[in-house]
Design a protein around this motif. Sequence first.
Motif, PDB file in Angstrom:
ATOM      1  N   MET A 190       0.830  -1.207   0.000  1.00 31.92           N
ATOM      2  CA  MET A 190       0.000   0.000   0.000  1.00 31.92           C
ATOM      3  C   MET A 190       0.865   1.258   0.000  1.00 31.92           C
ATOM      4  N   LEU A 191       1.921   1.285   0.796  1.00 32.63           N
ATOM      5  CA  LEU A 191       2.808   2.449   0.835  1.00 32.63           C
ATOM      6  C   LEU A 191       3.478   2.685  -0.508  1.00 32.63           C
ATOM      7  N   ALA A 192       3.860   1.613  -1.201  1.00 31.90           N
ATOM      8  CA  ALA A 192       4.495   1.757  -2.515  1.00 31.90           C
ATOM      9  C   ALA A 192       3.544   2.419  -3.505  1.00 31.90           C
ATOM     10  N   GLU A 193       2.284   2.054  -3.464  1.00 33.00           N
ATOM     11  CA  GLU A 193       1.296   2.669  -4.347  1.00 33.00           C
ATOM     12  C   GLU A 193       0.994   4.103  -3.921  1.00 33.00           C
ATOM     13  N   LEU A 194       0.869   4.321  -2.625  1.00 37.37           N
ATOM     14  CA  LEU A 194       0.589   5.671  -2.123  1.00 37.37           C
ATOM     15  C   LEU A 194       1.655   6.668  -2.562  1.00 37.37           C
ATOM     16  N   VAL A 195       2.913   6.270  -2.509  1.00 37.75           N
ATOM     17  CA  VAL A 195       3.981   7.207  -2.869  1.00 37.75           C
ATOM     18  C   VAL A 195       3.924   7.535  -4.363  1.00 37.75           C
ATOM     19  N   LYS A 196       3.600   6.563  -5.205  1.00 39.06           N
ATOM     20  CA  LYS A 196       3.468   6.824  -6.647  1.00 39.06           C
ATOM     21  C   LYS A 196       2.364   7.847  -6.900  1.00 39.06           C
ATOM     22  N   TRP A 197       1.213   7.624  -6.280  1.00 42.96           N
ATOM     23  CA  TRP A 197       0.073   8.520  -6.481  1.00 42.96           C
ATOM     24  C   TRP A 197       0.309   9.885  -5.850  1.00 42.96           C
ATOM     25  N   ALA A 198       0.958   9.921  -4.699  1.00 43.75           N
ATOM     26  CA  ALA A 198       1.227  11.208  -4.040  1.00 43.75           C
ATOM     27  C   ALA A 198       2.136  12.066  -4.914  1.00 43.75           C
ATOM     28  N   ARG A 199       3.154  11.459  -5.503  1.00 42.65           N
ATOM     29  CA  ARG A 199       4.050  12.222  -6.393  1.00 42.65           C
ATOM     30  C   ARG A 199       3.307  12.690  -7.641  1.00 42.65           C
ATOM     31  N   ALA A 200       2.527  11.801  -8.213  1.00 44.53           N
ATOM     32  CA  ALA A 200       1.809  12.150  -9.446  1.00 44.53           C
ATOM     33  C   ALA A 200       0.778  13.249  -9.214  1.00 44.53           C
ATOM     34  N   LEU A 201       0.086  13.197  -8.089  1.00 47.69           N
ATOM     35  CA  LEU A 201      -0.982  14.167  -7.831  1.00 47.69           C
ATOM     36  C   LEU A 201      -0.468  15.510  -7.341  1.00 47.69           C
ATOM     37  N   GLN A 202       0.802  15.593  -6.952  1.00 48.59           N
ATOM     38  CA  GLN A 202       1.374  16.886  -6.542  1.00 48.59           C
ATOM     39  C   GLN A 202       1.246  17.911  -7.672  1.00 48.59           C
ATOM     40  N   SER A 203       1.442  17.480  -8.895  1.00 51.83           N
ATOM     41  CA  SER A 203       1.394  18.422 -10.019  1.00 51.83           C
ATOM     42  C   SER A 203      -0.014  18.976 -10.212  1.00 51.83           C
ATOM     43  N   ILE A 204      -1.028  18.195  -9.918  1.00 52.42           N
ATOM     44  CA  ILE A 204      -2.409  18.674 -10.051  1.00 52.42           C
ATOM     45  C   ILE A 204      -2.707  19.721  -8.982  1.00 52.42           C
ATOM     46  N   ARG A 205      -2.136  19.537  -7.791  1.00 50.99           N
ATOM     47  CA  ARG A 205      -2.384  20.469  -6.685  1.00 50.99           C
ATOM     48  C   ARG A 205      -1.543  21.731  -6.771  1.00 50.99           C
ATOM     49  N   ALA A 206      -0.504  21.699  -7.595  1.00 45.06           N
ATOM     50  CA  ALA A 206       0.385  22.861  -7.684  1.00 45.06           C
ATOM     51  C   ALA A 206      -0.379  24.066  -8.240  1.00 45.06           C
ATOM     52  N   PRO A 207      -0.120  25.265  -7.697  1.00 44.15           N
ATOM     53  CA  PRO A 207      -0.795  26.459  -8.220  1.00 44.15           C
ATOM     54  C   PRO A 207      -0.437  26.668  -9.684  1.00 44.15           C
ATOM     55  N   SER A 208      -1.416  27.019 -10.482  1.00 44.41           N
ATOM     56  CA  SER A 208      -1.137  27.190 -11.917  1.00 44.41           C
ATOM     57  C   SER A 208      -0.797  28.625 -12.253  1.00 44.41           C
TER      58      SER A 208
END
Length: 190
Positions: A172-190
């Motif tokens: 679960m942690l291995a998957e969480l880290v992949k998704w957390a990194r990927a979703l950071q770009s969506i949360r970044a201010p545009s």
Amino acid sequence: MDLKLQTIICSTRPGRVGPPVAEWFHGFANEDGSFVSTLIDIADFNLPVYDEPNHPRMQKYEHEHTKAWSKSVSEADAYVFVLPEYNYCPPASFTNALDYVYNEWNYKPCGFVSYGGVSGGLRSAQLAKQLVTSLKMMPMMEGVMVQMPWNSLDDNRNFQASEHHENSATAMLAELVKWARALQSIRAPS
């Protein structure tokens, strides 16, 4: 930048078994090193049944308990909810805590460490996954199910994980880290 994980104890009832299970997972997550994990207890926020006059999307919070909860939720990149199964469902305290804020949850992954009787809280986790998607969260397929956790507590009420708990937590942690990194770009201010 270190990814921040919150391990959240979702039961608030007296005598609950959630804290020892959550303390185990929190320690395991920190040892894994993919995240900096913080242990959060919903009970510490004393959230009454949702009592804000404005919709949570507006973030016009009037109550101090809501402001404190919003600040806490905002600080994480990912969450692991440690939740029991009550009548085949997650506890009302979990649902209430989700409802208090909205934007703070958006575009973040979450996992579940569920516990209960023979099902290990699996039905609770399945319903919880449906709930979090309405907050634009990404629930992990992987999870940790703990059957009858009271049988795995030592004399000091420390949870003694089995190999299958640790293997499930690692996946679960291995998957969480992949998704957390990927979703950071969506949360970044545009």
